[in-house]
Design an enzyme around this catalytic site. Structure first.
Site, PDB file in Angstrom:
ATOM      1  N   LYS A 102      29.107   1.758  19.156  1.00 51.03           N
ATOM      2  CA  LYS A 102      30.161   2.365  17.924  1.00 51.03           C
ATOM      3  C   LYS A 102      29.429   1.272  16.848  1.00 51.03           C
ATOM      4  CE  LYS A 102      34.441   3.602  16.523  1.00 51.03           C
ATOM      5  NZ  LYS A 102      34.469   2.978  15.139  1.00 51.03           N
ATOM      6  N   CYS A 142      58.971 -18.375 -13.108  1.00 51.10           N
ATOM      7  CA  CYS A 142      58.115 -19.211 -12.155  1.00 51.10           C
ATOM      8  C   CYS A 142      56.722 -18.177 -12.818  1.00 51.10           C
ATOM      9  CB  CYS A 142      58.357 -19.064 -10.715  1.00 51.10           C
ATOM     10  SG  CYS A 142      56.820 -19.620  -9.829  1.00 51.10           S
ATOM     11  N   CYS A 148      59.027 -25.533  -5.399  1.00 50.38           N
ATOM     12  CA  CYS A 148      57.613 -24.700  -5.695  1.00 50.38           C
ATOM     13  C   CYS A 148      56.715 -25.509  -6.389  1.00 50.38           C
ATOM     14  CB  CYS A 148      58.394 -23.597  -6.739  1.00 50.38           C
ATOM     15  SG  CYS A 148      56.856 -22.795  -7.446  1.00 50.38           S
ATOM     16  N   CYS A 154      60.514 -19.459  -3.484  1.00 49.54           N
ATOM     17  CA  CYS A 154      60.779 -20.277  -4.746  1.00 49.54           C
ATOM     18  C   CYS A 154      61.883 -19.618  -5.650  1.00 49.54           C
ATOM     19  CB  CYS A 154      59.626 -20.116  -5.824  1.00 49.54           C
ATOM     20  SG  CYS A 154      60.106 -20.384  -7.466  1.00 49.54           S
ATOM     21  N   LYS A 182      36.879  -0.612  21.870  1.00 45.54           N
ATOM     22  CA  LYS A 182      36.740  -1.578  20.817  1.00 45.54           C
ATOM     23  C   LYS A 182      36.643  -3.134  21.628  1.00 45.54           C
ATOM     24  CE  LYS A 182      37.297  -0.556  16.818  1.00 45.54           C
ATOM     25  NZ  LYS A 182      38.145   0.280  15.813  1.00 45.54           N
ATOM     26  N   ASP A 229      28.975   0.087  13.217  1.00 42.68           N
ATOM     27  CA  ASP A 229      29.849  -0.231  12.310  1.00 42.68           C
ATOM     28  C   ASP A 229      29.334   0.028  10.630  1.00 42.68           C
ATOM     29  OD1 ASP A 229      32.270  -1.260  11.221  1.00 42.68           O
ATOM     30  OD2 ASP A 229      32.080  -3.147  11.899  1.00 42.68           O
ATOM     31  N   TYR A 235      21.644   6.137  11.988  1.00 43.20           N
ATOM     32  CA  TYR A 235      21.270   6.774  13.357  1.00 43.20           C
ATOM     33  C   TYR A 235      22.231   7.953  13.681  1.00 43.20           C
ATOM     34  CZ  TYR A 235      19.116   2.683  15.478  1.00 43.20           C
ATOM     35  OH  TYR A 235      18.238   1.894  16.061  1.00 43.20           O
ATOM     36  N   CYS A 289      56.438 -24.070 -10.289  1.00 45.77           N
ATOM     37  CA  CYS A 289      57.176 -24.243 -11.244  1.00 45.77           C
ATOM     38  C   CYS A 289      58.194 -25.370 -11.039  1.00 45.77           C
ATOM     39  CB  CYS A 289      58.025 -23.025 -11.456  1.00 45.77           C
ATOM     40  SG  CYS A 289      59.128 -22.478 -10.413  1.00 45.77           S
ATOM     41  N   LYS A 343      31.473   9.462  25.767  1.00 48.67           N
ATOM     42  CA  LYS A 343      31.844  10.940  25.357  1.00 48.67           C
ATOM     43  C   LYS A 343      31.410  11.553  26.721  1.00 48.67           C
ATOM     44  CE  LYS A 343      30.131  10.271  20.613  1.00 48.67           C
ATOM     45  NZ  LYS A 343      29.211  10.498  19.800  1.00 48.67           N
ATOM     46  N   ARG A 382      32.490  11.118   5.028  1.00 50.37           N
ATOM     47  CA  ARG A 382      33.609  11.764   5.533  1.00 50.37           C
ATOM     48  C   ARG A 382      34.829  12.063   4.927  1.00 50.37           C
ATOM     49  NH1 ARG A 382      37.807   9.490   8.718  1.00 50.37           N
ATOM     50  NH2 ARG A 382      38.485  10.823  10.368  1.00 50.37           N
ATOM     51  N   GLU A 413       0.675  -1.143   0.207  1.00 47.77           N
ATOM     52  CA  GLU A 413       0.071   0.061  -0.055  1.00 47.77           C
ATOM     53  C   GLU A 413       0.792   1.240  -0.072  1.00 47.77           C
ATOM     54  OE1 GLU A 413      -4.106  -0.889   2.480  1.00 47.77           O
ATOM     55  OE2 GLU A 413      -2.185  -1.543   3.387  1.00 47.77           O
ATOM     56  N   GLU A 434      25.840   7.703  11.668  1.00 49.24           N
ATOM     57  CA  GLU A 434      26.308   6.610  10.921  1.00 49.24           C
ATOM     58  C   GLU A 434      25.281   5.854   9.907  1.00 49.24           C
ATOM     59  OE1 GLU A 434      29.586   6.230  11.617  1.00 49.24           O
ATOM     60  OE2 GLU A 434      30.068   3.937  11.166  1.00 49.24           O
ATOM     61  N   GLU A 477      27.370   5.153  24.142  1.00 50.93           N
ATOM     62  CA  GLU A 477      26.813   5.034  22.557  1.00 50.93           C
ATOM     63  C   GLU A 477      27.347   3.618  22.049  1.00 50.93           C
ATOM     64  OE1 GLU A 477      27.315   8.267  20.454  1.00 50.93           O
ATOM     65  OE2 GLU A 477      26.630   9.745  21.777  1.00 50.93           O
TER      66      GLU A 477
HETATM   67  S1  IVH Z   1      31.693  10.354  17.378  1.00 47.89           S
HETATM   68  C1  IVH Z   1      34.765  13.559  17.092  1.00 47.89           C
HETATM   69  N1  IVH Z   1      29.708   8.281  17.789  1.00 47.89           N
HETATM   70  O1  IVH Z   1      33.293   5.912  14.296  1.00 47.89           O
HETATM   71  C2  IVH Z   1      33.832  12.339  17.155  1.00 47.89           C
HETATM   72  N2  IVH Z   1      31.575   8.085  16.083  1.00 47.89           N
HETATM   73  O2  IVH Z   1      36.367   6.055  14.824  1.00 47.89           O
HETATM   74  C3  IVH Z   1      33.448  11.725  15.967  1.00 47.89           C
HETATM   75  N3  IVH Z   1      31.017   5.930  14.840  1.00 47.89           N
HETATM   76  O3  IVH Z   1      33.946   8.295  12.031  1.00 47.89           O
HETATM   77  C4  IVH Z   1      32.703  10.293  16.098  1.00 47.89           C
HETATM   78  N4  IVH Z   1      29.506   4.969  16.156  1.00 47.89           N
HETATM   79  O4  IVH Z   1      32.047   6.721  11.685  1.00 47.89           O
HETATM   80  C5  IVH Z   1      30.916   8.785  17.145  1.00 47.89           C
HETATM   81  N5  IVH Z   1      28.248   6.686  18.602  1.00 47.89           N
HETATM   82  C6  IVH Z   1      29.299   7.185  17.857  1.00 47.89           C
HETATM   83  C7  IVH Z   1      29.898   6.419  16.638  1.00 47.89           C
HETATM   84  C8  IVH Z   1      30.832   6.718  15.834  1.00 47.89           C
HETATM   85  C9  IVH Z   1      30.618   4.868  15.034  1.00 47.89           C
HETATM   86  C10 IVH Z   1      32.243   6.013  13.718  1.00 47.89           C
HETATM   87  C11 IVH Z   1      32.236   7.155  12.816  1.00 47.89           C
HETATM   88  C12 IVH Z   1      33.512   7.815  13.168  1.00 47.89           C
HETATM   89  C13 IVH Z   1      34.332   6.609  13.642  1.00 47.89           C
HETATM   90  C14 IVH Z   1      35.496   7.318  14.280  1.00 47.89           C
END
Ligand code: IVH
Length: 672
Positions: free
Chosen positions: A117, A433, A409, A427, A315, A119, A224, A412, A291, A138, A37, A174, A115
């Site tokens: 991170k 080769c 190898c 080799c 990470k 990907d 987001y 050859c 942050k 970026r 729809e 992102e 928050e």
């Molecule tokens: S803040 C000055 N918040 O991570 C700070 N970045 O490694 C700018 N990313 O280029 C980024 N989730 O593409 C921020 N919650 C989040 C994020 C985030 C993913 C990525 C973003 C940035 C990269 C930096």
């Protein structure tokens, strides 16, 4: 009586309906109508706009289906640079991050915002009077690509905002692909026999960087937001939590996983919790970001090089999985190095299905005692090539035998040699080769070398396998008819290749030297040699002592250079490339002034450089006449600041010294 419908009114009504359903679907998670729809409403509006183009507005939902293809993406410069984040790989590094903040800010308590991170790829969105007017990637942080048409097709991103917003402001966030959309996309690709994407991030990037936005429209991308760029001063809320709240009010999507936390211990607990729930999220994350919540405190902390001191990315560790080692293949590289590759029973690790992993070299196989048939642990971190980390010894079949590394190898049959002190076996067949021939040709044609358009890896293999070429000089005598008769090669591609070869003939001495693929002569060394000697003749005839005078050349590289230029076979190919093919460059002028353009300029290097080692950069600068010192003073002319630059950068900023990043340094070192 038939009332005529005013097209303007009808379009407005349709747009209002579509936007309302968009909100129910994307923000409230409460769809009121079926997808079919919804598509029908969109189709109606499309027809209306097609017959009345004057009705098309920037925020019309019909942009969601894509616009006519572009030729190239325009460049957009970021008024506020788009930065990256420093990483923490363990709790201690997170605690250290907090300690530095406490030390500088001297507050009773500090609020952080945690928050996920995401990907995907960072995107900047510009809203003017509430309408999305520009979207950019970026890029290098200073400027990116204009991907507005593509971004307009992302349903999560509102084309028009609701509520009370400033006249012009920039949102950052992102773009990513949800796990289920990624799986569907790859399934469809598989059915059609097309190439699969390695992971959701590559799929998102590949979908967004399409010149034809209709392709982007057909891929389910999500978004987001997590920050702001340009923002009118009086309108910015005082902290990140408040910013995200108003973003949400205006209709911008914000992750529901974001939390405000008042201690670093709380942040660490947040990380642990999200890590345990990572597999249940419907999108990929590679860590969490902490942050400082308060914007004025963020300002006090400031930035170092390209990352803020008020944020850190914690990470996730590399992921591991157990699978069976089915076989070990040996690949032969450009310099004859034999690399063992593990063939594995497919296993899902770090967001991708892995079937191959590197075993590095012979010593590594011995050290880990990896045997065919073993259960092995495969590790994958980020974009790094998966590796076999170790063997699960408990599960080893008692009748298994150690892996026998070939003495000949596999391509050859030449003898395999291993120098004392080197972990790599090679080799000894050299350019006889076929594997080495192919790799040498691929390297010669690659982007950083001769950059031959239209000559990919597969084609090189085909050309060598069909005996059409054996070396790089043979490339330039290929005929159009020979090429067009190849399997899967049309006349157009054949013509493109001939044109690509023709274009590659005008080059520079450094590029040519690098393209020859002499062992250990990378881009930087090739450039140093070109700058130092000025001509190929001078390099060819240089003895060891002369070579050693070159910055960046030690006894090993000098030996490789002399060996290379002593082989009649190599000299013959160089001769053919120059005389028969007509490859040309301008010799580098070696004059007092021209070779020393940085005469007496004082440089300081700080932070981590990616392309150069600190020593290489130093030597190259010295070669151009510069002086390289260790500390910043008023006399310093330039500071070269790499990643994670610290106090030197601050001091240089205070003293108003010119700061160069790595790219600007490369630019400076590049001589004609
Ligand atoms: S803040 C000055 N918040 O991570 C700070 N970045 O490694 C700018 N990313 O280029 C980024 N989730 O593409 C921020 N919650 C989040 C994020 C985030 C993913 C990525 C973003 C940035 C990269 C930096």
């Amino acid at each position: 009586m038939n009332r005529t419908i005013d097209p303007h009114e009808a379009a407005e009504k349709l747009r209002e309906q579509i936007n309302r359903h968009n909100r129910s679907y994307h923000q409230l998670d409460d769809p009121q109508i079926s997808d079919a729809e919804y598509d029908l409403l969109l189709r109606e509006l499309q027809i209306l706009e097609a017959t009345h183009p004057e009705l098309i507005t920037l925020d019309s939902p019909t942009h969601r289906v894509g616009a006519p293809p572009l030729k190239i993406f325009e460049e957009v410069s970021h008024v506020v640079p788009m930065l990256s984040l420093n990483n923490a790989f363990n709790d201690e590094e997170v605690i250290e991050f907090d300690r530095k903040i406490q030390e500088k800010l001297d507050q009773d308590s500090i609020d952080y915002i945690a928050e996920p991170k995401l990907d995907g790829l960072a995107i900047s969105l510009l809203y003017q009077d509430g309408v999305l007017v520009q979207a950019a990637t970026r890029g290098d942080g200073k400027s990116g690509e204009n991907v507005t048409e593509n971004i307009r097709t992302v349903r999560d991103i509102p084309l028009r905002l609701t509520g009370d917003f400033p006249p012009l402001f920039e949102v950052r966030g992102e773009v990513f692909m949800a796990k289920n959309s990624f799986e569907k996309l790859n399934k469809r690709a598989e059915e059609k026999g097309e190439k699969l994407f390695a992971n959701p991030r590559n799929a998102a990037a590949g979908s967004l960087r399409q010149l034809d936005s209709k392709i982007t429209a057909s891929r389910a991308l999500s978004f987001y937001c997590y920050g702001h760029g340009e923002f009118p001063a009086g309108n910015l809320p005082t902290n990140q939590a408040a910013l995200l709240k108003i973003f949400k009010k205006w209709g911008l999507p914000v992750s529901s996983e974001i939390e405000t936390i008042s201690s670093i211990e709380g942040c660490i607990a947040y990380y642990k919790n999200l890590e345990s729930r990572r597999p249940t999220l419907d999108y990929e994350i590679d860590g969490v970001v902490f942050k400082l919540n308060d914007f004025s405190l963020q300002n006090i902390m400031g930035f170092v090089a390209r990352a803020p001191r008020w944020a850190i990315a914690r990470k996730f560790p590399a992921e591991e999985a157990v699978t069976k080692l089915l076989d070990i293949d040996i690949q032969v590289g450009r310099t004859g190095a034999l690399t063992p590759v593990a063939r594995l029973a497919p296993v899902f690790v770090g967001g991708v299905t892995v079937t191959n992993a590197t075993l590095h070299n012979l010593d590594e196989i011995r050290r880990k005692d990896v045997r065919i048939g073993d259960q092995v642990i495969v590790r994958r971190a980020g974009d790094v090539i998966p590796e076999v980390a170790r063997v699960v010894l408990d599960k080893r079949n008692p009748s298994s035998t150690p892996f026998h590394f070939p003495e000949q190898c596999p391509i050859c049959n030449s003898t395999v040699e291993k120098m004392a002190g080197e972990s790599v076996a090679r080799c000894s067949g050299g350019l006889f080769c076929p594997a080495q021939q192919k790799e040498a040709i691929k390297h010669f044609a690659s982007r950083k070398a001769m950059d031959v358009d239209g000559l990919g890896s597969k084609l090189v293999e085909q050309l060598v396998d069909q005996n059409l070429i054996q070396n790089v000089a043979d490339l330039y005598i290929l005929q159009l008819e020979q090429l067009s008769s190849l399997e899967r090669m049309g006349k157009k591609s054949a013509e493109n290749l001939i044109a690509g070869l023709e274009k590659s003939k005008q080059t520079t001495l450094a590029t040519f030297l690098f393209a020859l693929g002499i062992r250990d002569v990378g881009e930087v060394t090739a450039q140093t040699l070109a700058n130092h000697f000025g001509s190929l003749e001078a390099i060819k005839t240089a003895d060891e002592a002369a070579l050693l005078e070159t910055a960046d050349v030690g006894p090993v590289v000098a030996k490789h250079l002399m060996t290379f230029f002593q082989q009649p076979h190599n000299l013959e190919i160089i001769e053919r490339l120059r005389q028969e093919a007509g490859i040309r460059w301008d010799d580098v002028t070696l004059g007092e002034n021209s070779s020393q353009p940085l005469q007496d300029k004082i440089f300081v290097l700080t932070g981590t450089l990616e392309k150069f080692s600190r020593d290489q950069a130093k030597k190259l600068l010295q070669l151009l006449g510069a002086k390289v010192t260790n500390s910043i003073s008023r006399k310093t002319d330039y500071l070269v600041a790499g990643e994670n630059a610290g106090s030197k950068l601050e001091k240089a900023l205070k003293l108003d010294i010119t700061i160069l990043d790595e790219n600007q340094l490369s630019e400076l070192l590049r001589k004609p």
